[in-house]
Design an enzyme around this catalytic site. Structure first.
Site, PDB file in Angstrom:
ATOM      1  N   HIS A   1       1.845  -4.589   9.242  1.00 47.42           N
ATOM      2  CA  HIS A   1       1.257  -5.248   8.165  1.00 47.42           C
ATOM      3  C   HIS A   1       1.624  -5.948   7.021  1.00 47.42           C
ATOM      4  CE1 HIS A   1       1.009  -2.677   5.082  1.00 47.42           C
ATOM      5  NE2 HIS A   1       0.908  -1.613   5.620  1.00 47.42           N
TER       6      HIS A   1
ATOM      7  N   CYS B   1       4.177   3.131   7.693  1.00 48.22           N
ATOM      8  CA  CYS B   1       3.724   1.435   8.366  1.00 48.22           C
ATOM      9  C   CYS B   1       4.791   0.801   8.213  1.00 48.22           C
ATOM     10  CB  CYS B   1       2.376   0.902   7.577  1.00 48.22           C
ATOM     11  SG  CYS B   1       0.924   1.972   8.180  1.00 48.22           S
TER      12      CYS B   1
END
Length: 447
Positions: free
Chosen positions: A224, A240
């Site tokens: 992301h 992440c």
């Protein structure tokens, strides 16, 4: 007015905490339906200016070569930071700080020569889909529709205790303008810091997922964007994979659901380039540091095999130096190869762009604005360091250094009202452990 003077050594000691707390981004939970992923309106993200004489992201692939790019250099201008230069040229904090260990990241001396390590050895993996090498915090994308191209981007990955998983997975869904459902573990972490979070953070400047997210087959892990771009090139996430806003936009638009994603850890990479053998060394991640001796042994075995098979002589002392340095810069290692100093001296010298991409510039303060006196210092460099750290928070805390007789004040602002001042004051206290002084309108003096 506060006469608070916090030693810069204390602030510097907090820098690691600042970068691992204020730059930490969330992940793991999205609100979306799988059928929403193909028909979405995407936000307008400004694209970085093209650099005419150096390639930063898109490279030609050659069947006979496994190394791309070239080493470049640029001279520092006033108010530059290494993070500003890194982002402009598609590098992460790790890339540029390791390549320039003797330059202060936040207050580089004007005129200093900064190396841009824009040469990369491709990971030893299939040239298909996305490959992420955790060791050098860099993502490589091999588009199916362009088999002669590779795109590469710096990334931020999971910090210690929130490690990014390794293995083969795929993109299972995509979402623009994602909302973030805050996991309970992250709720607890922020509450302990006195910074409780809401259950859901909608898309916008306060959303740590940024404007684009790609959900992986590994449960609760994503690739992301971020609202804290100056953490790219660090171990700063909750597991992440983060990219600069401009990079995730490009990757998001070019990839598809089902795209394979390989997450690997290869600190030592070799490649042949123009009949010369190169070695790129990166320090193994902390969680895998216990395997460093084994990884080095495996590399030396590989090099001995190459030496025997190709009938070439390797400079083993140079190999040892490269491993010890582990700066991520590919270096030739045959006995007849040029020295490391010669390689770096021949880096392509670039002209400084008129403006570095998204370089923070604080707005002018007016007497009608609210502001904050953050701290005062006896030393100008100390004040400049804190100023640049504030300007590189996410979201940015606009700040400037102002000389007042024999001291240098760090003033943050402008802010529209007392409520915004209080919110920023809380952020500064949480992130820097500094108690600040609000400045009401007409109490600001910048002369």
């Amino acid at each position: 007015m506060s006469d608070f003077k916090k030693p810069i050594s204390s602030v510097v000691q907090l820098l690691g905490v600042v970068l691992l707390s204020t730059l930490i981004s969330g992940c793991q939970h999205l609100i979306f339906s799988p059928d929403e992923t193909d028909n979405m309106v995407t936000p307008d993200v400004q694209q970085p200016p093209k650099t005419e004489n150096v390639v930063t992201h898109e490279f030609q692939l050659s069947a006979s070569e496994n190394m791309i790019g070239e080493i470049a250099a640029i001279n520092v201008r006033e108010n530059d930071t290494l993070s500003d230069i890194a982002r402009h040229f598609g590098l992460g904090y790790n890339d540029i700080s390791r390549a320039n260990p003797n330059i202060s990241p936040w207050t580089p001396v004007t005129g200093s020569r900064v190396l841009l390590p824009l040469q990369f050895i491709l990971p030893d993996s299939a040239h298909k889909g996305i490959t992420l090498n955790l060791a050098n915090m860099r993502l490589f994308y091999y588009p199916k529709q362009q088999p002669d191209k590779v795109f590469t981007y710096p990334v931020g990955i999971g910090r210690q205790g929130w490690n990014t998983p390794m293995g083969l997975t795929s993109i299972v869904a995509k979402k623009a303008n994602p909302s973030w459902v805050v996991p309970e573990s992250i709720h607890q972490e922020h509450t302990q810091k006195g910074d409780p979070l809401p259950k859901v953070i909608a898309s916008g400047p306060d959303n740590p997922l940024g404007f684009y997210a790609m959900y992986l087959g590994f449960p609760r892990y994503l690739i992301h964007g971020t609202n804290k771009p100056y953490g790219i090139g660090m171990q700063i996430s909750h597991g992440c994979v983060q990219l600069y806003p401009e990079d995730i936009e490009e990757l998001f638009k070019n990839t598809s659901v089902g795209e394979p994603v390989r997450i690997i850890h290869q600190p030592y990479l070799t490649a042949w380039h123009q009949n010369m053998l190169y070695l790129e060394a990166n320090a193994p991640l902390q969680k895998l540091a216990q395997d460093k001796a084994g990884l080095k042994k495996q590399l030396l075995k590989q090099l001995h095999q190459i030496s025997s098979k190709k009938n070439v002589s390797i400079d083993w002392e140079k190999v040892e130096r490269i491993i010890q340095r582990s700066d991520g810069i590919p270096m030739p290692i045959l006995t007849e190869s040029p020295s490391e100093a010669a390689v770096l001296a021949n880096a392509v010298q670039l002209e400084h762009p008129q403006q570095l991409y998204q370089q923070p510039v604080a707005e002018e303060l007016k007497e009608s604005d609210w502001a904050i006196l953050v701290a005062s210092f006896d030393n100008e460099t100390d004040a400049q360091q804190l100023t640049t750290m504030l300007n590189h928070q996410g979201p940015i805390i606009p700040a400037r250094k102002i000389q007042k007789e024999n001291t240098y004040q760090v003033i943050a602002g402008p802010f529209k009202d007392k409520k915004e001042v209080n919110a920023v004051a809380k952020r500064i206290h949480t992130d820097f452990e500094i108690d600040v002084t609000p400045l009401k309108p007409r109490l600001i003096s910048v002369n």
